[in-house]
Write a protein that holds these residues in place. Structure first.
Motif, PDB file in Angstrom:
ATOM      1  N   GLU A   1      47.958   2.205  -1.138  1.00 48.11           N
ATOM      2  CA  GLU A   1      46.664   1.436  -1.922  1.00 48.11           C
ATOM      3  C   GLU A   1      46.685   0.983  -1.169  1.00 48.11           C
ATOM      4  O   GLU A   1      47.580  -0.442  -1.371  1.00 48.11           O
ATOM      5  CB  GLU A   1      47.150   1.475  -3.100  1.00 48.11           C
ATOM      6  N   VAL A   2      45.264   0.487  -0.941  1.00 53.51           N
ATOM      7  CA  VAL A   2      45.085  -0.740  -0.524  1.00 53.51           C
ATOM      8  C   VAL A   2      43.544  -1.196  -1.546  1.00 53.51           C
ATOM      9  O   VAL A   2      42.782  -0.686  -1.016  1.00 53.51           O
ATOM     10  CB  VAL A   2      44.275  -0.828   1.345  1.00 53.51           C
ATOM     11  N   THR A   3      43.442  -2.043  -1.329  1.00 52.83           N
ATOM     12  CA  THR A   3      42.538  -3.120  -2.213  1.00 52.83           C
ATOM     13  C   THR A   3      42.793  -4.914  -2.586  1.00 52.83           C
ATOM     14  O   THR A   3      43.680  -5.396  -1.881  1.00 52.83           O
ATOM     15  CB  THR A   3      42.840  -2.478  -4.228  1.00 52.83           C
ATOM     16  N   ASP A   4      41.995  -5.611  -2.989  1.00 54.43           N
ATOM     17  CA  ASP A   4      42.413  -6.528  -3.054  1.00 54.43           C
ATOM     18  C   ASP A   4      41.637  -7.614  -2.240  1.00 54.43           C
ATOM     19  O   ASP A   4      42.222  -8.175  -1.188  1.00 54.43           O
ATOM     20  CB  ASP A   4      43.297  -8.058  -3.796  1.00 54.43           C
TER      21      ASP A   4
ATOM     22  N   VAL B   1      37.172   1.488  -8.922  1.00 57.03           N
ATOM     23  CA  VAL B   1      38.069   2.046  -9.997  1.00 57.03           C
ATOM     24  C   VAL B   1      37.790   0.245 -10.877  1.00 57.03           C
ATOM     25  O   VAL B   1      37.843  -0.419 -10.523  1.00 57.03           O
ATOM     26  CB  VAL B   1      39.574   1.692  -9.835  1.00 57.03           C
ATOM     27  N   GLU B   2      36.892   0.486 -11.505  1.00 58.64           N
ATOM     28  CA  GLU B   2      36.981  -0.391 -12.392  1.00 58.64           C
ATOM     29  C   GLU B   2      36.106  -1.649 -12.144  1.00 58.64           C
ATOM     30  O   GLU B   2      36.600  -2.765 -12.184  1.00 58.64           O
ATOM     31  CB  GLU B   2      37.936  -1.351 -13.514  1.00 58.64           C
ATOM     32  N   GLY B   3      35.357  -1.848 -11.118  1.00 59.10           N
ATOM     33  CA  GLY B   3      35.373  -2.559 -10.671  1.00 59.10           C
ATOM     34  C   GLY B   3      34.961  -3.051  -9.291  1.00 59.10           C
ATOM     35  O   GLY B   3      34.684  -4.233  -8.606  1.00 59.10           O
ATOM     36  N   LYS B   4      36.511  -2.429  -9.199  1.00 58.75           N
ATOM     37  CA  LYS B   4      37.365  -3.073  -7.684  1.00 58.75           C
ATOM     38  C   LYS B   4      37.352  -2.049  -6.789  1.00 58.75           C
ATOM     39  O   LYS B   4      37.110  -0.504  -6.726  1.00 58.75           O
ATOM     40  CB  LYS B   4      38.737  -3.186  -8.118  1.00 58.75           C
ATOM     41  N   VAL B   5      37.497  -2.571  -5.410  1.00 57.91           N
ATOM     42  CA  VAL B   5      37.733  -1.256  -4.518  1.00 57.91           C
ATOM     43  C   VAL B   5      39.019  -0.504  -4.689  1.00 57.91           C
ATOM     44  O   VAL B   5      39.009  -1.751  -4.148  1.00 57.91           O
ATOM     45  CB  VAL B   5      36.665  -1.934  -2.936  1.00 57.91           C
ATOM     46  N   VAL B   6      39.079   0.176  -4.252  1.00 65.97           N
ATOM     47  CA  VAL B   6      40.659   0.694  -4.077  1.00 65.97           C
ATOM     48  C   VAL B   6      39.689   2.465  -2.757  1.00 65.97           C
ATOM     49  O   VAL B   6      39.480   2.626  -3.213  1.00 65.97           O
ATOM     50  CB  VAL B   6      40.990   1.095  -5.342  1.00 65.97           C
ATOM     51  N   PHE B   7      41.270   2.183  -1.695  1.00 69.53           N
ATOM     52  CA  PHE B   7      41.516   3.109  -1.405  1.00 69.53           C
ATOM     53  C   PHE B   7      42.449   3.216  -1.944  1.00 69.53           C
ATOM     54  O   PHE B   7      43.553   3.016  -1.600  1.00 69.53           O
ATOM     55  CB  PHE B   7      41.582   2.298   0.291  1.00 69.53           C
ATOM     56  N   LEU B   8      43.091   4.634  -0.849  1.00 67.41           N
ATOM     57  CA  LEU B   8      44.197   5.661  -2.168  1.00 67.41           C
ATOM     58  C   LEU B   8      44.017   6.624  -1.214  1.00 67.41           C
ATOM     59  O   LEU B   8      43.097   7.471  -0.543  1.00 67.41           O
ATOM     60  CB  LEU B   8      43.675   5.501  -3.090  1.00 67.41           C
ATOM     61  N   LYS B   9      45.386   6.940  -0.212  1.00 67.63           N
ATOM     62  CA  LYS B   9      45.939   7.273   0.738  1.00 67.63           C
ATOM     63  C   LYS B   9      47.237   7.914  -0.262  1.00 67.63           C
ATOM     64  O   LYS B   9      48.185   7.701  -0.181  1.00 67.63           O
ATOM     65  CB  LYS B   9      46.250   7.517   1.958  1.00 67.63           C
ATOM     66  N   GLU B  10      47.525   9.785   0.617  1.00 66.92           N
ATOM     67  CA  GLU B  10      48.721  10.082  -0.343  1.00 66.92           C
ATOM     68  C   GLU B  10      48.914  10.773   0.784  1.00 66.92           C
ATOM     69  O   GLU B  10      48.587  11.573   1.754  1.00 66.92           O
ATOM     70  CB  GLU B  10      48.278  11.094  -1.465  1.00 66.92           C
ATOM     71  N   ILE B  11      50.218  11.569   1.527  1.00 65.80           N
ATOM     72  CA  ILE B  11      50.882  11.426   2.216  1.00 65.80           C
ATOM     73  C   ILE B  11      52.588  12.131   1.586  1.00 65.80           C
ATOM     74  O   ILE B  11      52.814  11.182   0.768  1.00 65.80           O
ATOM     75  CB  ILE B  11      51.474  10.269   2.727  1.00 65.80           C
ATOM     76  N   GLN B  12      52.178  13.387   2.236  1.00 72.36           N
ATOM     77  CA  GLN B  12      53.655  14.390   2.297  1.00 72.36           C
ATOM     78  C   GLN B  12      55.191  13.534   2.490  1.00 72.36           C
ATOM     79  O   GLN B  12      54.951  13.002   3.797  1.00 72.36           O
ATOM     80  CB  GLN B  12      53.774  15.781   2.080  1.00 72.36           C
TER      81      GLN B  12
END
Length: 191
Positions: free
Chosen positions: A124-127, A34-45
């Motif tokens: 969200e895992v980033t940086d 996302v905008e040049g940065k690695v991002v891991f997103l997960k949605e949990i109910q």
């Protein structure tokens, strides 16, 4: 408060259009940017039949167990008003054995944002930054600190002569760690 919610909503729409949003029970399989940065997103109910306050308490307890024990390894900040946690940590990744029979290690630093939003816990895992310390020899032509954007993305794996196996093994170990981490959080919400 409204400004904060608007920012989250805008970020979510932008993230979903460019990043892989992993749903509950699924595993991370792609490196999204996302905008040049690695991002891991997960949605949990969120846990059914449980108030948002109690769900946030579950999230806090998870963060406390995983990130509030060792101040030399990690730090965590709790935002009770917005029901969010922000943690910075590091972990030693043990990479798969390469074709030479060598098992390398990498230190991975990362940042986690986890918050409650519309009946879901968003992780969200980033940086992500890798720290490579080859104690046997300094023959690897890697800088000491390596950004995930410069190492594990599809574009980086396509480059010729870029130590493909080492990059692939780092990517595999990153996926393994993130999947274990997100699975642990899912289990706290009863899944």
């Amino acid at each position: 408060m409204n400004r904060y919610l608007l920012t989250i909503v805008c970020f979510m729409f932008c993230s979903m259009s460019f990043a892989q949003v992993v749903k509950q029970g699924e595993k991370f399989m792609e490196v999204s940017e996302v905008e040049g940065k690695v991002v891991f997103l997960k949605e949990i109910q969120l846990k059914e039949g449980t108030s948002e306050r109690d769900n946030y308490q579950i999230l806090r307890e998870w963060a406390k167990v995983n990130y509030d024990k060792d101040p030399f390894r990690s730090s965590v900040r709790y935002d009770n008003r917005n029901r969010e946690i922000i943690a910075k940590s590091r972990v030693e990744l043990v990479l798969p054995i390469d074709t030479k029979g060598v098992r390398e290690k990498m230190i991975m630093r990362y940042r986690i944002n986890a918050f409650l939003f519309q009946g879901k816990c968003v992780l969200e895992v980033t940086d992500i930054i890798y720290l490579y310390e080859n104690t046997k020899s300094d023959k690897q032509p890697f800088p000491r600190l390596i950004r995930a954007e410069d190492f594990i993305t599809d574009k980086q794996l396509e480059e010729i002569g870029g130590h493909l196996e080492f990059k692939q093994n780092t990517r595999k170990s990153t996926f393994y760690f993130l999947n274990e981490l997100s699975q642990d959080l899912e289990s706290k919400f009863g899944y």
